[in-house]
Motif scaffolding. Sequence first.
Motif, short mmCIF file in Angstrom:
data_model
loop_
_atom_site.label_atom_id
_atom_site.label_comp_id
_atom_site.label_asym_id
_atom_site.label_seq_id
_atom_site.Cartn_x
_atom_site.Cartn_y
_atom_site.Cartn_z
N ARG A 78 0.99 -1.08 0.04
CA ARG A 78 -0.31 0.30 0.13
C ARG A 78 0.92 1.30 -0.15
N TYR A 79 0.49 2.64 -0.12
CA TYR A 79 0.79 3.32 -1.02
C TYR A 79 0.25 4.63 -0.16
N ILE A 80 0.65 5.37 0.71
CA ILE A 80 0.93 6.21 1.39
C ILE A 80 1.28 8.23 0.78
N ARG A 81 0.34 8.45 -0.29
CA ARG A 81 0.98 9.59 -0.64
C ARG A 81 1.54 10.15 0.35
N GLY A 82 2.91 11.44 -0.55
CA GLY A 82 3.53 11.89 0.30
C GLY A 82 4.87 12.13 0.29
N ALA A 83 5.82 13.35 0.33
CA ALA A 83 7.21 13.16 0.02
C ALA A 83 8.31 12.63 1.12
N THR A 84 9.47 12.45 0.28
CA THR A 84 10.37 12.26 1.25
C THR A 84 10.68 13.16 2.49
N LEU A 85 11.23 12.52 3.93
CA LEU A 85 11.27 13.90 5.07
C LEU A 85 11.91 14.82 4.68
N SER A 86 13.43 14.75 3.76
CA SER A 86 14.51 15.83 3.77
C SER A 86 12.90 17.16 2.72
N ASP A 87 12.28 16.12 0.92
CA ASP A 87 11.52 17.11 0.33
C ASP A 87 10.43 17.29 1.06
N PHE A 88 9.91 17.27 1.67
CA PHE A 88 8.61 17.64 2.82
C PHE A 88 9.28 18.66 3.32
N LEU A 89 10.67 18.62 4.39
CA LEU A 89 10.92 19.19 5.17
C LEU A 89 11.31 20.94 4.47
N SER A 90 12.20 21.13 3.06
CA SER A 90 12.55 21.70 2.26
C SER A 90 11.41 22.54 2.03
N LYS A 91 10.78 21.66 1.62
CA LYS A 91 9.09 22.80 0.86
C LYS A 91 8.51 23.14 2.24
#
Length: 308
Positions: free
Chosen positions: A102-115
């Motif tokens: 199963r997939y949970i939509r999201g960004a990698t931790l680094s990308d999420f924090l950068s954004k």
Amino acid sequence: MTTSFDWRLPRGTVIRGKWKRSSYRVERLLGEGANGKVYLVERQRAWYAMKIGADAVDLQSEINVLQAIANAKLVSRSEPYLVEVDDYSGTDGKEYPFYVMRYIRGATLSDFLSKRGMEWFPVAGYSLLVKLSELHAGRWTFGDLKAENVLVSDYGRVELVDYGGVTAFGKSVRQFTEIYDRGYWNAGSRSADAGYDLFSFGVLCIQVYDARRLAALAGSLLPQNRSPEELLKLAQSIPALRPLGDWLAKALRGTFSNVEEAAREWQQWQRRTSGRSSSVVPRWMKGLFVASAALLATTIYWLLRTGA
């Protein structure tokens, strides 16, 4: 022995299972480890994460771990975690095993924090501790904990990807990344336990705030000179991490008794952080943190009731 391979599947590639005949369209690469690559794939307008490996025996052992985790109900019970297992005939004429999660939509931790900004890290970090608590309650270590294996959704909710390093407590960690590895830093063995993941989590804290200096530190030290104290010196030189100094010391020195203790102390730091930055952090984010705390308590209670 782990086998790696270099090729990547381009976007739009259709993966058809040899035995079950299900078809998946590749969207993009999510991550990669020593024994395979994880892709975001689509089937019948639903999104999944697919891991393709080069060695059937190696990947099968990982699948066995995932099935054991699913049977113990240590992941979300709203939908199956392990969706399908099959083989794929590559354009090179070779067959590659794969499994679909199963997939949970999201960004990698680094990308999420950068954004979104570093003010989100306390919330995402706590959600990661909740996720680790689910595994640890079943006496499993995640093992290969790193920024690339942590996906974060819009509200700071975390999902782990690539379970290739998941290892039963007491056994040698199956898969790891050196810079996050307790043994690499002469901070303990590679035997799977709660402390192994918490050490990696501590390194992750430093990595998200100053990846460049962490890499430089690792590259500059002789193997015999690597130690948790060197990591703590670096953390102390990062202003944003100084308030987390006591927590990092326990994580990197291995003095937390379990992840629940680590989560409680993380919560205290998060409250102090949100209090200092109340003009930046919206009120609903603080509410989300409280909800995450309740989720951790509920998870522990449920696992104790079911005897996991």
